[in-house]
Design a protein around this motif. Structure first.
Motif, PDB file in Angstrom:
ATOM      1  N   SER A  30       0.892  -1.089   0.102  1.00  0.00           N
ATOM      2  CA  SER A  30       0.063   0.020  -0.388  1.00  0.00           C
ATOM      3  C   SER A  30       0.602   1.294   0.613  1.00  0.00           C
ATOM      4  O   SER A  30       1.923   1.843   0.365  1.00  0.00           O
ATOM      5  N   TYR A  33       0.624   3.387   4.534  1.00  0.00           N
ATOM      6  CA  TYR A  33       1.221   3.047   4.914  1.00  0.00           C
ATOM      7  C   TYR A  33       2.747   4.820   6.150  1.00  0.00           C
ATOM      8  O   TYR A  33       3.023   4.531   4.939  1.00  0.00           O
ATOM      9  N   HIS A  77      -1.361  -1.860   8.312  1.00  0.00           N
ATOM     10  CA  HIS A  77      -2.914  -2.074   7.676  1.00  0.00           C
ATOM     11  C   HIS A  77      -3.277  -1.340   9.025  1.00  0.00           C
ATOM     12  O   HIS A  77      -3.243  -0.815  10.136  1.00  0.00           O
ATOM     13  N   PRO A  78      -4.458  -0.876   8.384  1.00  0.00           N
ATOM     14  CA  PRO A  78      -5.444  -0.795   9.680  1.00  0.00           C
ATOM     15  C   PRO A  78      -5.325  -1.227  11.400  1.00  0.00           C
ATOM     16  O   PRO A  78      -6.168  -0.478  12.175  1.00  0.00           O
ATOM     17  N   ASN A 119     -10.412  -1.063  15.519  1.00  0.00           N
ATOM     18  CA  ASN A 119     -10.821  -1.065  14.072  1.00  0.00           C
ATOM     19  C   ASN A 119     -10.471  -3.290  13.615  1.00  0.00           C
ATOM     20  O   ASN A 119     -11.185  -2.961  12.680  1.00  0.00           O
ATOM     21  N   SER A 123     -13.437  -1.788  10.972  1.00  0.00           N
ATOM     22  CA  SER A 123     -12.757  -1.506  10.035  1.00  0.00           C
ATOM     23  C   SER A 123     -13.670   0.244   9.192  1.00  0.00           C
ATOM     24  O   SER A 123     -12.916   0.349   8.394  1.00  0.00           O
ATOM     25  N   ARG A 126     -13.044   5.579  10.169  1.00  0.00           N
ATOM     26  CA  ARG A 126     -11.913   6.296  10.276  1.00  0.00           C
ATOM     27  C   ARG A 126     -11.825   7.093  11.283  1.00  0.00           C
ATOM     28  O   ARG A 126     -12.728   8.080  11.249  1.00  0.00           O
ATOM     29  N   THR A 237      -7.949  11.520   5.228  1.00  0.00           N
ATOM     30  CA  THR A 237      -8.154  10.328   3.938  1.00  0.00           C
ATOM     31  C   THR A 237      -9.425  11.021   3.418  1.00  0.00           C
ATOM     32  O   THR A 237      -9.816  10.325   2.436  1.00  0.00           O
ATOM     33  N   TYR A 353     -14.763   5.192   0.117  1.00  0.00           N
ATOM     34  CA  TYR A 353     -13.656   4.565   1.208  1.00  0.00           C
ATOM     35  C   TYR A 353     -13.641   3.297   0.580  1.00  0.00           C
ATOM     36  O   TYR A 353     -14.651   1.996   0.132  1.00  0.00           O
ATOM     37  N   ASP A 355     -10.564   0.102   0.989  1.00  0.00           N
ATOM     38  CA  ASP A 355      -9.452  -0.582   1.818  1.00  0.00           C
ATOM     39  C   ASP A 355      -8.354  -1.326   1.550  1.00  0.00           C
ATOM     40  O   ASP A 355      -8.238  -0.503   2.288  1.00  0.00           O
ATOM     41  N   SER A 358      -7.094   2.418   1.587  1.00  0.00           N
ATOM     42  CA  SER A 358      -7.366   3.181   3.176  1.00  0.00           C
ATOM     43  C   SER A 358      -7.874   5.010   3.202  1.00  0.00           C
ATOM     44  O   SER A 358      -7.209   5.325   3.715  1.00  0.00           O
ATOM     45  N   LYS A 359      -8.317   4.807   1.767  1.00  0.00           N
ATOM     46  CA  LYS A 359      -9.106   6.345   2.186  1.00  0.00           C
ATOM     47  C   LYS A 359     -10.497   6.543   1.647  1.00  0.00           C
ATOM     48  O   LYS A 359     -10.729   5.959   0.665  1.00  0.00           O
TER      49      LYS A 359
END
Length: 596
Positions: A30, A33, A77-78, A119, A123, A126, A237, A353, A355, A358-359
């Motif tokens: 990703s 991160y 990771h979240p 999370n 999850s 955010r 985000t 969103y 996953d 993550s945005k």
């Protein structure tokens, strides 16, 4: 001893190499991160052979030391993050029955990981203001400790000091440590956090308190307050989408882009259903996703299942959840919407969103809703059937004489009750009303009004009399068109402009009145019945029109204290922007939340 030092040095080097290798490996999955750095300070409390207290509170007086640390880590990771930490601290304690007191100073090198507990279970959430996490890992401590007699101050035993009695420092002792604990993160901005953390360090040595006896594994707590900074690009985000409503994923992930495009009918009519279509472009991105669409007040979604996603619709917000996105690079969703008694230009906002990245990606459009088609005019027979009007009132007197019936009628409302019926004779006795009281029922509301007037000023004059002589403090003027109650006086602006009491109308309304404003909308309108139901107001909502603004108020009071009491009640119900407004002789004289 020398061999043990070499082993400890190798372990410390392994920590750093492992951290760099792990974060490099995870960073390939990703582009989002983030590295972070944390500095912290706090208290340390040892648990071993030399101690009086056996809990945190009892240790505060003589068995609490201080420490500070530095941590650098990276989220991969979240839920998970990995970090390296250095800690310097001192420990102290005493035991009167042993006539011993000890002091230790230590340096800890640690490789650890953290788990975001919230999370794991949710999850989709955010940018929380608060996060709860657990931490663990392994590390090495380098320490010196010495124990002295409480009564004489003589040295009883020591580790990490020379044995010739000089008290000079020697090579530090080493021990392995396993940290177990948790903390709470508080988000200040996108990059700055503060955290409160408490971690138990379990060691494999019995020398931390300079006495080898009893337990072979001394331990200590380090409880700290820290501040964290996230490096790299902004961790915000939500990306504002340019004019073409295309948000590109960073170039580190080639050929991936995100877009949400709306397809609306050319004509949307208030009160009529229409199909909302959205084309979602997500490229090669797969995995979990959530689409949140914020609909205007009064828009109702009719479908239960949309696009194979789990669907939730509440408070005019539609949530769609995918455990796995469709495989197509572009897919479409559609659902049925009905705008209920609203018209104007409304914003339509979508937040997608993904996953995988993550945005969040934000898309905005607008929809134009036209007013529902006018109902056919009520016949004279229907007007005659509006029972209860005295023969002296205008509507029936004109019908009786063969003249055209009055279309616009003003009355004074004295009471409203949701669902429960209020006996008319009780109202008459309570307020000493001799006039005929009429009852209307619509939208679960029972409304009670008096009089029938052809002009607004006549109705206002009668209302003032009811307030002054009968004590009906909440009395206010309402309008009827062909016997049907209008949502607000502002409806007259289109139905009969000559009877519309605009903001600059001179009104025979003496004295000062107080109302509570709950909402103001520019270039749009909201259905007052919908507002009543959404917020369970228990009060009838009044609408005022000023230029392009529609302002919605509740209550009619002769004192600020009464209005402010209602405002406080509404704030507790979630209407945090409610405030008191003041009217003098029917004209609004305050336009801000301070009532100035």
């Amino acid at each position: 001893m020398e061999n043990k030092q070499k082993i400890s040095f190798r372990i410390s080097c392994y920590f750093i190499i492992s951290l760099l290798f792990s974060t490099s490996l995870f960073s390939q999955s990703s582009v989002d991160y983030k590295w972070y750095a944390n500095v912290n300070g706090g208290i340390s409390q040892g648990f071993g052979d030399i101690q009086e207290g056996n809990n945190h509170i009892s240790k505060f007086q003589n068995e609490t030391g201080f420490g500070y640390g530095f941590r650098v880590g990276r989220y991969f990771h979240p839920v998970f993050a990995i970090h390296a930490q250095l800690l310097k601290s001192n420990l102290q304690g005493q035991k009167s029955s042993y006539d011993l007191a000890y002091n230790s100073d230590l340096i800890e090198s640690q490789l650890g990981f953290s788990v975001n507990i919230l999370n794991i279970f949710s999850s989709e959430k955010r940018n929380r203001r608060v996060n709860i996490y657990a931490v663990s890992g392994f590390g090495v401590i380098f320490f010196r400790s010495e124990a002295k007699r409480i009564t004489t101050g003589n040295l009883a035993n020591s580790y990490g000091f020379k044995t010739d009695g000089s008290g000079d420092k020697d090579t530090r002792e080493t021990a392995l440590v396993i940290p177990i604990g948790g903390g709470i993160d508080f988000r200040l901005t996108d990059k700055w956090y503060i955290n409160l953390e408490s971690v138990l360090r379990i060691t494999d040595t019995d020398k931390l308190d300079a006495v080898e006896s009893g337990s072979k594994k001394d331990a200590f707590y380090y409880t700290s307050l820290g501040i964290t900074y996230h490096f790299g690009t902004s961790n915000k985000t939500t990306d504002q989408i340019p004019d073409k409503e295309i948000a590109e994923v960073p170039s580190a992930v080639p050929d991936y882009f995100v877009n949400v495009e709306y397809f609306l009918p050319e004509e949307v009519i208030s009160g009529e259903e229409f199909e909302m279509r959205c084309s979602i472009t997500k490229g090669k991105i797969n995995g979990k996703a959530e689409l949140t669409q914020v609909l205007p007040i009064g828009f109702i979604v009719k479908d239960a299942m949309i696009g194979g996603a789990r669907t939730e619709f509440q408070n005019y917000t539609l949530h769609l959840y995918w455990d796995e996105l469709p495989s197509d690079t572009i897919f479409e969703i559609s659902y049925t919407v009905m705008p209920e008694k609203v018209y104007g230009v409304f914003p339509y906002t979508s937040i997608l969103y993904l996953d995988k990245t993550s945005k969040e990606y934000k898309f905005q459009s607008s929809v134009i809703v036209k007013k529902e088609k006018a109902k056919e005019e009520t016949t004279q027979q229907e007007l005659v059937e509006t029972e209860g009007l005295p023969i002296t009132e205008v509507a029936l007197s004109e019908v009786a004489t063969g003249e055209p019936a009055l279309k616009i009628e003003f009355r004074v409302q004295v009471r409203a009750s949701k669902q429960a019926i209020v006996p008319i004779n009780q109202l008459a006795q309570k307020y000493h009303i001799t006039e005929n009281i009429k009852e209307d029922f619509s939208g679960n509301w029972h409304r009670y009004s008096i009089g029938s007037f052809s002009t607004y000023n006549d109705a206002i004059g009668f209302r003032n009399t009811l307030i002054a002589n009968n004590g009906v403090r909440d009395a206010f003027v309402v309008a009827y068109y062909n016997g049907e109650r209008l949502n607000g006086l502002s409806d007259l602006k289109e139905i009969d402009p000559n009877n519309y009491p605009g903001p600059n109308t001179s009104i025979n309304e003496s004295g000062k009145l107080y109302k509570v404003q709950i909402l103001a909308i520019l270039n749009n309108s909201a259905d007052v019945k919908t507002l009543e139901d959404i917020y369970n107001l228990g009060q009838e909502v009044n609408e005022e029109v000023f230029q392009n603004w529609r302002k919605y108020t509740v209550g009619h009071f002769t004192s600020f204290e009464e209005a402010n009491e209602l405002k406080n009640t509404l704030v507790e119900k979630g209407l945090t922007d409610a405030f008191v407004v003041i009217y003098q002789n029917g004209i609004r004289i305050s336009n801000n939340k301070n009532g100035e």
